[in-house]
Design a protein around this motif. Structure first.
Motif, PDB file in Angstrom:
ATOM      1  N   TRP A  20      35.390  29.403  39.628  1.00  0.00           N
ATOM      2  CA  TRP A  20      35.318  29.027  38.215  1.00  0.00           C
ATOM      3  C   TRP A  20      34.660  30.104  37.358  1.00  0.00           C
ATOM      4  O   TRP A  20      34.170  29.826  36.274  1.00  0.00           O
ATOM      5  CB  TRP A  20      34.604  27.679  38.012  1.00  0.00           C
ATOM      6  CG  TRP A  20      35.270  26.559  38.718  1.00  0.00           C
ATOM      7  CD1 TRP A  20      34.869  25.982  39.888  1.00  0.00           C
ATOM      8  CD2 TRP A  20      36.468  25.868  38.330  1.00  0.00           C
ATOM      9  NE1 TRP A  20      35.742  24.982  40.237  1.00  0.00           N
ATOM     10  CE2 TRP A  20      36.735  24.882  39.297  1.00  0.00           C
ATOM     11  CE3 TRP A  20      37.339  25.994  37.236  1.00  0.00           C
ATOM     12  CZ2 TRP A  20      37.826  24.029  39.220  1.00  0.00           C
ATOM     13  CZ3 TRP A  20      38.427  25.140  37.164  1.00  0.00           C
ATOM     14  CH2 TRP A  20      38.670  24.173  38.148  1.00  0.00           C
ATOM     15  N   LYS A  21      34.658  31.345  37.800  1.00  0.00           N
ATOM     16  CA  LYS A  21      34.116  32.428  36.975  1.00  0.00           C
ATOM     17  C   LYS A  21      35.151  32.774  35.907  1.00  0.00           C
ATOM     18  O   LYS A  21      36.258  33.200  36.208  1.00  0.00           O
ATOM     19  CB  LYS A  21      33.772  33.651  37.820  1.00  0.00           C
ATOM     20  CG  LYS A  21      33.099  34.720  37.014  1.00  0.00           C
ATOM     21  CD  LYS A  21      32.671  35.885  37.877  1.00  0.00           C
ATOM     22  CE  LYS A  21      32.029  36.934  36.980  1.00  0.00           C
ATOM     23  NZ  LYS A  21      31.772  38.158  37.690  1.00  0.00           N
ATOM     24  N   GLN A  22      34.751  32.615  34.664  1.00  0.00           N
ATOM     25  CA  GLN A  22      35.617  32.778  33.503  1.00  0.00           C
ATOM     26  C   GLN A  22      36.132  34.207  33.374  1.00  0.00           C
ATOM     27  O   GLN A  22      35.405  35.161  33.599  1.00  0.00           O
ATOM     28  CB  GLN A  22      34.811  32.385  32.272  1.00  0.00           C
ATOM     29  CG  GLN A  22      35.552  32.409  30.982  1.00  0.00           C
ATOM     30  CD  GLN A  22      34.668  31.894  29.863  1.00  0.00           C
ATOM     31  OE1 GLN A  22      34.065  30.841  29.996  1.00  0.00           O
ATOM     32  NE2 GLN A  22      34.578  32.637  28.789  1.00  0.00           N
ATOM     33  N   ASP A  23      37.410  34.325  32.965  1.00  0.00           N
ATOM     34  CA  ASP A  23      38.017  35.639  32.819  1.00  0.00           C
ATOM     35  C   ASP A  23      38.661  35.758  31.437  1.00  0.00           C
ATOM     36  O   ASP A  23      37.966  35.726  30.439  1.00  0.00           O
ATOM     37  CB  ASP A  23      39.035  35.865  33.943  1.00  0.00           C
ATOM     38  CG  ASP A  23      39.554  37.288  34.014  1.00  0.00           C
ATOM     39  OD1 ASP A  23      38.863  38.202  33.559  1.00  0.00           O
ATOM     40  OD2 ASP A  23      40.675  37.478  34.517  1.00  0.00           O
TER      41      ASP A  23
ATOM     42  N   TYR B 194      40.702  29.489  29.535  1.00  0.00           N
ATOM     43  CA  TYR B 194      40.221  30.712  30.153  1.00  0.00           C
ATOM     44  C   TYR B 194      40.730  30.743  31.579  1.00  0.00           C
ATOM     45  O   TYR B 194      40.561  29.769  32.322  1.00  0.00           O
ATOM     46  CB  TYR B 194      38.684  30.761  30.172  1.00  0.00           C
ATOM     47  CG  TYR B 194      38.082  30.787  28.789  1.00  0.00           C
ATOM     48  CD1 TYR B 194      37.835  31.994  28.142  1.00  0.00           C
ATOM     49  CD2 TYR B 194      37.783  29.604  28.121  1.00  0.00           C
ATOM     50  CE1 TYR B 194      37.294  32.021  26.865  1.00  0.00           C
ATOM     51  CE2 TYR B 194      37.246  29.620  26.842  1.00  0.00           C
ATOM     52  CZ  TYR B 194      37.007  30.825  26.218  1.00  0.00           C
ATOM     53  OH  TYR B 194      36.485  30.845  24.951  1.00  0.00           O
ATOM     54  N   THR B 195      41.358  31.846  31.950  1.00  0.00           N
ATOM     55  CA  THR B 195      41.705  32.002  33.351  1.00  0.00           C
ATOM     56  C   THR B 195      40.389  32.183  34.107  1.00  0.00           C
ATOM     57  O   THR B 195      39.375  32.585  33.530  1.00  0.00           O
ATOM     58  CB  THR B 195      42.633  33.216  33.568  1.00  0.00           C
ATOM     59  OG1 THR B 195      41.975  34.394  33.092  1.00  0.00           O
ATOM     60  CG2 THR B 195      43.963  33.031  32.841  1.00  0.00           C
ATOM     61  N   CYS B 196      40.400  31.856  35.378  1.00  0.00           N
ATOM     62  CA  CYS B 196      39.174  31.987  36.169  1.00  0.00           C
ATOM     63  C   CYS B 196      39.531  32.179  37.636  1.00  0.00           C
ATOM     64  O   CYS B 196      40.676  31.970  38.046  1.00  0.00           O
ATOM     65  CB  CYS B 196      38.261  30.789  35.969  1.00  0.00           C
ATOM     66  SG  CYS B 196      38.945  29.228  36.498  1.00  0.00           S
TER      67      CYS B 196
ATOM     68  N   GLU C  53      40.582  35.004  27.921  1.00  0.00           N
ATOM     69  CA  GLU C  53      40.717  33.911  26.966  1.00  0.00           C
ATOM     70  C   GLU C  53      42.161  33.812  26.485  1.00  0.00           C
ATOM     71  O   GLU C  53      42.810  34.813  26.223  1.00  0.00           O
ATOM     72  CB  GLU C  53      39.809  34.139  25.761  1.00  0.00           C
ATOM     73  CG  GLU C  53      39.941  33.039  24.712  1.00  0.00           C
ATOM     74  CD  GLU C  53      39.091  33.251  23.478  1.00  0.00           C
ATOM     75  OE1 GLU C  53      38.911  32.295  22.719  1.00  0.00           O
ATOM     76  OE2 GLU C  53      38.597  34.386  23.275  1.00  0.00           O
TER      77      GLU C  53
ATOM     78  N   THR D 178      33.670  21.072  27.528  1.00  0.00           N
ATOM     79  CA  THR D 178      34.158  21.999  28.542  1.00  0.00           C
ATOM     80  C   THR D 178      34.785  21.214  29.699  1.00  0.00           C
ATOM     81  O   THR D 178      34.202  20.248  30.182  1.00  0.00           O
ATOM     82  CB  THR D 178      33.005  22.880  29.063  1.00  0.00           C
ATOM     83  OG1 THR D 178      32.408  23.546  27.940  1.00  0.00           O
ATOM     84  CG2 THR D 178      33.505  23.922  30.044  1.00  0.00           C
TER      85      THR D 178
ATOM     86  N   MET E 116      41.714  26.805  35.779  1.00  0.00           N
ATOM     87  CA  MET E 116      41.419  27.323  34.448  1.00  0.00           C
ATOM     88  C   MET E 116      40.253  26.527  33.891  1.00  0.00           C
ATOM     89  O   MET E 116      39.946  25.430  34.361  1.00  0.00           O
ATOM     90  CB  MET E 116      42.612  27.153  33.497  1.00  0.00           C
ATOM     91  CG  MET E 116      43.770  28.073  33.739  1.00  0.00           C
ATOM     92  SD  MET E 116      44.985  28.081  32.389  1.00  0.00           S
ATOM     93  CE  MET E 116      45.422  26.370  32.237  1.00  0.00           C
ATOM     94  N   ILE E 117      39.647  27.079  32.861  1.00  0.00           N
ATOM     95  CA  ILE E 117      38.604  26.387  32.112  1.00  0.00           C
ATOM     96  C   ILE E 117      39.163  26.140  30.720  1.00  0.00           C
ATOM     97  O   ILE E 117      39.857  26.993  30.164  1.00  0.00           O
ATOM     98  CB  ILE E 117      37.314  27.222  32.042  1.00  0.00           C
ATOM     99  CG1 ILE E 117      36.749  27.428  33.454  1.00  0.00           C
ATOM    100  CG2 ILE E 117      36.278  26.569  31.128  1.00  0.00           C
ATOM    101  CD1 ILE E 117      35.639  28.456  33.526  1.00  0.00           C
TER     102      ILE E 117
END
Length: 165
Positions: free
Chosen positions: A55-58, A49-51, A60, A103, A92-93
């Motif tokens: 670290w706020k997920q954006d 996941y881009t973020c 997929e 995670t 990224m996550i």
């Protein structure tokens, strides 16, 4: 160019791996290197996941498109590392095995010149042992304006029995 990347398990104890991988590799190749570095079999579903910097997920980027309609999901084998992990967006996550939700936080540490004859990807440093089960995840919302406790103060006033079909 070669990316030096730190991958940290989202856990209380420090467990991380430092990898170096060529920037032109796909995210699927990075996924394979990452799973091997942590000792996973690599046979479970996974997504990057881009973020943002917090670290706020954006967006997929999935290993496989599991939708029935062939949606517009970005796929790892079609996405290059250098296109999503840059000096401007170095985080990224990564989630491995959606049933267990392993995670990881992925962060670009450095970009260096490729060394001829050096094998890539390469584990530079390994710290900590992966636990047998993933750290427990707490799924909580951030400051919800909706208070479920105040929604229905008296359930008897709802007349379920009278209006039930």
């Amino acid at each position: 160019m070669v990316y030096k990347i730190r991958i940290i398990l989202d856990a209380e104890e420090d467990i991380f791996r430092d990898l170096e991988i060529e920037a032109h590799n796909t995210l699927e190749e990075f996924h394979n290197a990452l799973t091997q570095a942590f000792g996973f079999l690599g046979n479970e579903m996974a997504s990057f996941y881009t973020c943002d910097e917090n670290w706020k997920q954006d967006e997929e980027i999935a290993l496989f498109d599991m939708s029935e309609t062939g949606s517009d999901v970005r796929l790892m084998n079609e996405t290059f590392l250098e296109d999503v992990l840059t000096e401007d967006s170095p985080k990224m996550i990564y989630v491995y095995d959606f049933l267990n939700m392993w995670t990881f936080f992925v962060e670009l540490a450095d970009i260096v010149e490729k060394v001829d004859g050096h094998p890539y990807p390469n584990v530079l440093f390994s710290f900590g042992e992966l636990p047998e089960s993933p750290p427990e995840r707490k799924f909580e919302s951030e400051n919800s304006a909706f208070d479920f406790d105040d929604t229905f103060e008296n359930y008897d006033d709802l007349d379920f029995d009278e209006n039930w079909n």
